[in-house]
Scaffold this motif. Structure first.
Motif, PDB file in Angstrom:
ATOM      1  N   SER A  41       0.841  -1.200   0.000  1.00 24.09           N
ATOM      2  CA  SER A  41       0.000   0.000   0.000  1.00 24.09           C
ATOM      3  C   SER A  41       0.876   1.251   0.000  1.00 24.09           C
ATOM      4  N   ASP A  42       0.252   2.378  -0.180  1.00 25.55           N
ATOM      5  CA  ASP A  42       0.986   3.644  -0.181  1.00 25.55           C
ATOM      6  C   ASP A  42       0.805   4.424   1.111  1.00 25.55           C
ATOM      7  N   LYS A  43       0.284   3.745   2.159  1.00 24.87           N
ATOM      8  CA  LYS A  43      -0.051   4.495   3.373  1.00 24.87           C
ATOM      9  C   LYS A  43       1.169   5.101   4.051  1.00 24.87           C
ATOM     10  N   ASN A  44       2.340   4.495   3.844  1.00 28.23           N
ATOM     11  CA  ASN A  44       3.543   5.035   4.460  1.00 28.23           C
ATOM     12  C   ASN A  44       4.399   5.853   3.489  1.00 28.23           C
ATOM     13  N   THR A  45       3.849   6.121   2.312  1.00 31.34           N
ATOM     14  CA  THR A  45       4.534   6.990   1.353  1.00 31.34           C
ATOM     15  C   THR A  45       3.803   8.320   1.319  1.00 31.34           C
ATOM     16  N   PHE A  46       4.483   9.373   1.646  1.00 29.44           N
ATOM     17  CA  PHE A  46       3.842  10.688   1.712  1.00 29.44           C
ATOM     18  C   PHE A  46       3.433  11.168   0.312  1.00 29.44           C
ATOM     19  N   THR A  47       2.260  11.765   0.235  1.00 34.75           N
ATOM     20  CA  THR A  47       1.792  12.362  -1.015  1.00 34.75           C
ATOM     21  C   THR A  47       2.509  13.701  -1.210  1.00 34.75           C
ATOM     22  N   PRO A  48       2.493  14.247  -2.434  1.00 40.40           N
ATOM     23  CA  PRO A  48       3.115  15.567  -2.647  1.00 40.40           C
ATOM     24  C   PRO A  48       2.561  16.634  -1.696  1.00 40.40           C
ATOM     25  N   THR A  49       1.252  16.580  -1.430  1.00 41.14           N
ATOM     26  CA  THR A  49       0.648  17.561  -0.520  1.00 41.14           C
ATOM     27  C   THR A  49       1.187  17.388   0.894  1.00 41.14           C
ATOM     28  N   GLN A  50       1.269  16.129   1.337  1.00 46.55           N
ATOM     29  CA  GLN A  50       1.794  15.868   2.678  1.00 46.55           C
ATOM     30  C   GLN A  50       3.256  16.304   2.799  1.00 46.55           C
ATOM     31  N   LYS A  51       4.035  16.040   1.760  1.00 47.13           N
ATOM     32  CA  LYS A  51       5.449  16.449   1.773  1.00 47.13           C
ATOM     33  C   LYS A  51       5.559  17.965   1.880  1.00 47.13           C
ATOM     34  N   SER A  52       4.693  18.649   1.160  1.00 50.39           N
ATOM     35  CA  SER A  52       4.705  20.110   1.201  1.00 50.39           C
ATOM     36  C   SER A  52       4.387  20.614   2.606  1.00 50.39           C
ATOM     37  N   ILE A  53       3.430  19.967   3.256  1.00 48.40           N
ATOM     38  CA  ILE A  53       3.055  20.367   4.624  1.00 48.40           C
ATOM     39  C   ILE A  53       4.213  20.132   5.590  1.00 48.40           C
ATOM     40  N   ILE A  54       4.834  18.941   5.513  1.00 51.87           N
ATOM     41  CA  ILE A  54       5.946  18.642   6.429  1.00 51.87           C
ATOM     42  C   ILE A  54       7.141  19.532   6.118  1.00 51.87           C
ATOM     43  N   ASP A  55       7.364  19.817   4.845  1.00 52.41           N
ATOM     44  CA  ASP A  55       8.429  20.751   4.466  1.00 52.41           C
ATOM     45  C   ASP A  55       8.255  22.085   5.175  1.00 52.41           C
ATOM     46  N   GLY A  56       7.015  22.594   5.129  1.00 53.99           N
ATOM     47  CA  GLY A  56       6.722  23.868   5.778  1.00 53.99           C
ATOM     48  C   GLY A  56       6.914  23.794   7.279  1.00 53.99           C
ATOM     49  N   MET A  57       6.470  22.680   7.871  1.00 48.83           N
ATOM     50  CA  MET A  57       6.634  22.498   9.325  1.00 48.83           C
ATOM     51  C   MET A  57       8.112  22.404   9.706  1.00 48.83           C
ATOM     52  N   ALA A  58       8.874  21.646   8.926  1.00 43.94           N
ATOM     53  CA  ALA A  58      10.298  21.491   9.218  1.00 43.94           C
ATOM     54  C   ALA A  58      11.017  22.830   9.099  1.00 43.94           C
ATOM     55  N   ASP A  59      10.628  23.620   8.098  1.00 44.95           N
ATOM     56  CA  ASP A  59      11.255  24.927   7.904  1.00 44.95           C
ATOM     57  C   ASP A  59      10.951  25.859   9.082  1.00 44.95           C
ATOM     58  N   THR A  60       9.682  25.856   9.526  1.00 44.22           N
ATOM     59  CA  THR A  60       9.299  26.684  10.679  1.00 44.22           C
ATOM     60  C   THR A  60      10.053  26.240  11.926  1.00 44.22           C
TER      61      THR A  60
END
Length: 855
Positions: free
Chosen positions: A619-638
């Motif tokens: 399954s893809d449940k443990n593979t982040f979607t582009p949207t999820q990656k964008s969200i975590i990117d923003g969180m990591a940057d903050t």
């Protein structure tokens, strides 16, 4: 409130038994022990109540002694405080032993993560069984033991814990009482700093007494589930070893200590073989085996007890004789005792003549200097001003000619590098290729760092066609992780390196370290930088037909990459290579998770199970979607910006130096490694070792590297309207959930009330408030994110274990902060400074040891 079954078992098997056995301390026939044990509960309660009222540690100590007229003299007060410390150190050991003794009752065999349960399910599902078999044909787990000091028990105390655990399993009161007496008289600290060889001896205890049997048992368990052999060309579980080989920033590791440790590992392994063989010899007393048994007796005995100047790899000869014995038993003696022979055959196949692979590690800056020195000593010409060339020009200039370099005349670190490279060849001759086949380059920043190291090998006696060595880059800082992709792309397409990899089966190992990335960028950015680097590196490897293995420098506490390790590996996702799991284990991780047969078997099973589950998950449940990656990117940057802003505060390092034991860690005889690189220079954050950094924050009970910036990131996610997406990730992504849960685990050991007196401090008040505000923000948003009311509510047993340990060591924390406060007041009184320094140093041991369950 009704307890769950696991909580009830923990309460009866751990909590109640600790209270019962703890009372035995009061009966020990030692100087004033009973008086100490009687007063300690009052002191603990006094500390707890005072901390809730935000009273400063100095005032807590003074008000306690004010209740007892007999403690008017300073000497009497210091005496009692030191006896409290000794008593609490031993309480922590007792709690460790009781938890270990109850392990099989508090950890049920059928819980999620059990390899046995997975194989049981597969036995009735032919398709699943075939998939598991196919996966196991390539999969391996490598556990690498390191000497990094995240736990301070010397070997003599570890041995008592082992015996105490066994006595507690059967409630053998007499033995427990005797062992507690032994514990009372056994020192908990070393009078002198251990050498790298001392560290190797301590860790080798686990190889000999735990891993030797556990690794063999688990591999046999897996093999027995299948009709035909699986592990013909590789091992399911491999062992690595760093003491004596890891010289990065440790001037005490030399070529001689590397040689001594290599010989030690071989000697201990042959003693394990010899013990097994003696049992075998008592049973196999039949005709037809005499010649083979005599030869085996000679091989095992000679290599166990008689030092050989030029040892050789005897694996094939040992196996040939054991197989001959087996053949005779099958042919002429009805297969009697053949199982015992097969068991020894199995172990020899696993451990050969080396036991654990001795990794070599050195910093790229040292290797660059060594390259410059050796380059100037051989006739092969490099361009004038080579060191000033840019990377592309260097890559065009590097040649891979073989040469015989001079044997001496170099700077000490360079000389050690050349001698060690030559030694690796001898170690392979003595123990086979796996004895020492990995050279790890710390602070690797360029492809030339790898290629120049290959030059050093070719100039130090190695031949291009016989270069049986894996060159392992270590990317650790946030910046280095970002550059890892281009570095590896350059190497994969470099003609010589491409040819070298082909000879090594197109397998590449890349080490990713957690510690320095946390110190560099904070918890969330460290996690996310490593994740992104793994995705990029996996994509590159697959594009170039390379089988990639990530070697994770995970450490113990979550702030150093630890936490629920098996959950981390079970939730990798398809974007990340996970066919091979390799990680460092150290300090409290070794003793708490691999310190006994039961705990080691359980935890290694979980790790193997995690690898299988990850591989089977389509399954893809443990593979982040582009949207999820964008969200975590923003969180990591903050989070990163918040952490960097904290680091850049002028008070950051000063706060840590003055209010934690940081400056005194160098005086604690726990490690051969200095507290910081460039030990003679003024303290700089970049030189400070991550272990010292994380340890200092944990002593403050603030654990800043494990959470700071995460609250700011969650708050920004809310403000940006993506909170529901973050909650969804926590509920559906194993990777994100593990990241958050490990952060929560680190926060569960935070107690800002202890240092709340700093809120009004003229110098540090504003800085302390900044830390506390971020903690409160992170905690409130973590509870909202997880839908809980208290930290670690979803893990009630672990939560209670942590709470009990924190209660045990609270007096140590108060004594430590009291002593630190007094040091500042009495800095001109040499005698008092000596006493307060000793109080601080002694409290460090118990506080760190009590944190073992955070690994």
């Amino acid at each position: 409130m009704k307890l769950s079954q696991k909580e009830a078992v923990f309460a009866s098997e751990v909590v109640t038994r600790f209270e019962l056995y703890n009372s035995l301390f009061l009966t020990l026939p030692f100087y004033r022990v009973k008086h100490t044990g009687t007063l300690l509960p009052f002191f603990t309660s006094h500390c707890e109540e005072s901390v809730k009222q935000n009273i400063a540690p100095s005032d807590i100590i003074e008000s306690f002694f004010g209740q007892y007229e007999q403690y008017v003299q300073a000497s009497d007060r210091f005496d009692l405080l030191f006896r409290f410390i000794q008593y609490i150190e031993r309480q922590v050991v007792l709690f460790d032993a009781i938890e270990d003794s109850a392990f099989n009752k508090t950890h049920s065999a059928d819980e999620v993560g059990s390899l046995a349960v997975l194989l049981q399910h597969a036995s009735s599902n032919p398709s699943m069984k075939a998939d598991i078999r196919k996966m196991l044909e390539d999969f391996s787990l490598r556990l690498v033991l390191t000497a990094h000091p995240t736990q301070f028990y010397p070997g003599r105390v570890l041995a008592i814990i082992t015996d105490l655990t066994e006595a507690l399993k059967t409630n053998d009161i007499n033995s427990v009482h005797l062992l507690l007496q032994q514990l009372g008289k056994t020192p908990f600290f070393n009078k002198t700093k251990p050498t790298p060889v001392n560290e190797a001896v301590s860790l080798a205890w686990f190889l000999e007494n735990v891993f030797y049997n556990v690794v063999s048992s688990i591999q046999k368990q897996v093999e027995n589930e299948f009709e035909t052999p699986i592990f013909n060309t590789h091992q399911l579980i491999e062992l690595g070893f760093w003491p004596g080989g890891d010289r990065d920033g440790n001037p005490n590791v030399t070529c001689e200590s590397t040689k001594t440790v290599s010989e030690l590992l071989r000697e201990l392994l042959f003693r394990c073989y010899y013990r097994d063989f003696r049992v075998l010899k008592r049973r196999i007393t039949f005709r037809g085996v005499e010649e083979y048994m005599e030869r085996l007796q000679h091989l095992f005995y000679q290599n166990s007890f008689i030092k050989t100047e030029e040892p050789t790899d005897l694996r094939d000869e040992i196996l040939a004789n054991l197989n001959s014995v087996k053949d005779v038993l099958v042919r002429a003696h009805d297969g009697l005792f053949v199982d015992a022979v097969e068991d020894l055959i199995h172990k020899v196949k696993l451990f050969g003549c080396y036991f654990a692979s001795l990794d070599i590690r050195q910093d790229s800056r040292v290797l660059r200097k060594a390259h410059a020195e050796l380059r100037g000593a051989i006739s092969h010409a490099f361009p004038e001003g080579y060191d000033e060339l840019n990377e592309e020009e260097k890559l065009q200039s590097i040649r891979f000619d073989e040469a015989d370099a001079p044997a001496s005349g170099f700077e000490p670190l360079s000389d050690d590098t050349f001698q060690t490279i030559r030694l690796m060849k001898k170690m392979q001759f003595a123990g086979g290729e796996k004895a020492s086949h990995r050279f790890i380059i710390s602070n690797c920043q360029k492809a030339s760092d790898i290629l120049q190291l290959i030059n050093l090998f070719l100039w130090s006696g190695w031949k291009k066609d016989e270069l049986s060595v894996d060159f392992v880059p270590l990317f650790e800082t946030v910046q280095d992780l970002a550059l890892a992709g281009p570095v590896m792309e350059t190497l994969y397409t470099h003609p010589f390196y491409k040819e070298h990899l082909a000879k090594r089966g197109n397998k590449q190992i890349i080490m990713l370290g957690f510690s320095d990335s946390t110190k560099d960028g904070g918890y969330l950015m460290a996690n996310w930088s490593i994740y992104k680097a793994k995705v990029v590196l996996t994509t590159l490897a697959r594009k170039n037909g390379i089988q990639l293995a990530f070697f994770d420098g995970r450490g113990g506490p979550p702030a150093r990459g630890g936490g629920k390790t098996h959950r981390f590996y079970a939730s990798m996702g398809s974007e990340i290579a996970n066919d091979h799991i390799q990680l460092t284990i150290q300090g409290q991780t070794i003793s708490s998770q691999y310190g006994s047969f039961d705990t080691a078997y359980f935890n290694i099973e979980q790790m193997v199970n995690a690898g299988i589950v990850s591989a089977l998950d389509t399954s893809d449940k443990n593979t982040f979607t582009p949207t999820q990656k964008s969200i975590i990117d923003g969180m990591a940057d903050t989070s990163h910006r918040a952490f960097v802003a904290l680091r850049e505060d002028p008070l950051f390092l000063r706060y840590l130096e003055q209010l934690s034991p940081l400056k005194l860690l160098a005086h604690i005889n726990i490690s051969s490694r200095p507290v910081k690189r460039d030990s003679g220079a003024e303290l700089k954050l970049e030189d400070l070792r991550a272990i010292s950094f994380v340890t200092s924050w944990s002593q403050l009970k603030q654990n800043v590297p494990g959470f700071y910036g995460v609250g700011s990131a969650l708050k920004k996610a809310k403000e940006d309207g993506v909170w529901d997406d973050v909650k969804s990730m926590y509920e559906t992504s194993g990777q994100f959930k593990t990241m958050i849960d490990n952060c929560i685990m680190s926060m569960s050991k935070v107690n800002f009330n202890i240092t709340s007196f700093l809120a009004n401090d003229k110098v540090y008040g504003e800085f302390w408030t900044k830390l506390k505000t971020e903690y409160d923000l992170t905690k409130s948003l973590m509870l909202e994110l997880t839908g809980t009311t208290v930290l670690m509510e979803l893990y009630p047993v672990e939560r209670r274990s942590i709470a009990l340990r924190e209660r045990i060591v609270l007096p140590l924390v108060i004594i430590q902060h009291y002593a630190l406060q007094q040091l500042d007041k009495h800095k001109d009184d040499e005698e008092k400074v000596k006493i307060f320094n000793k109080l601080v140093i002694r409290t460090v041991y118990g506080i760190v040891n009590a944190g073992r369950n955070l690994a």
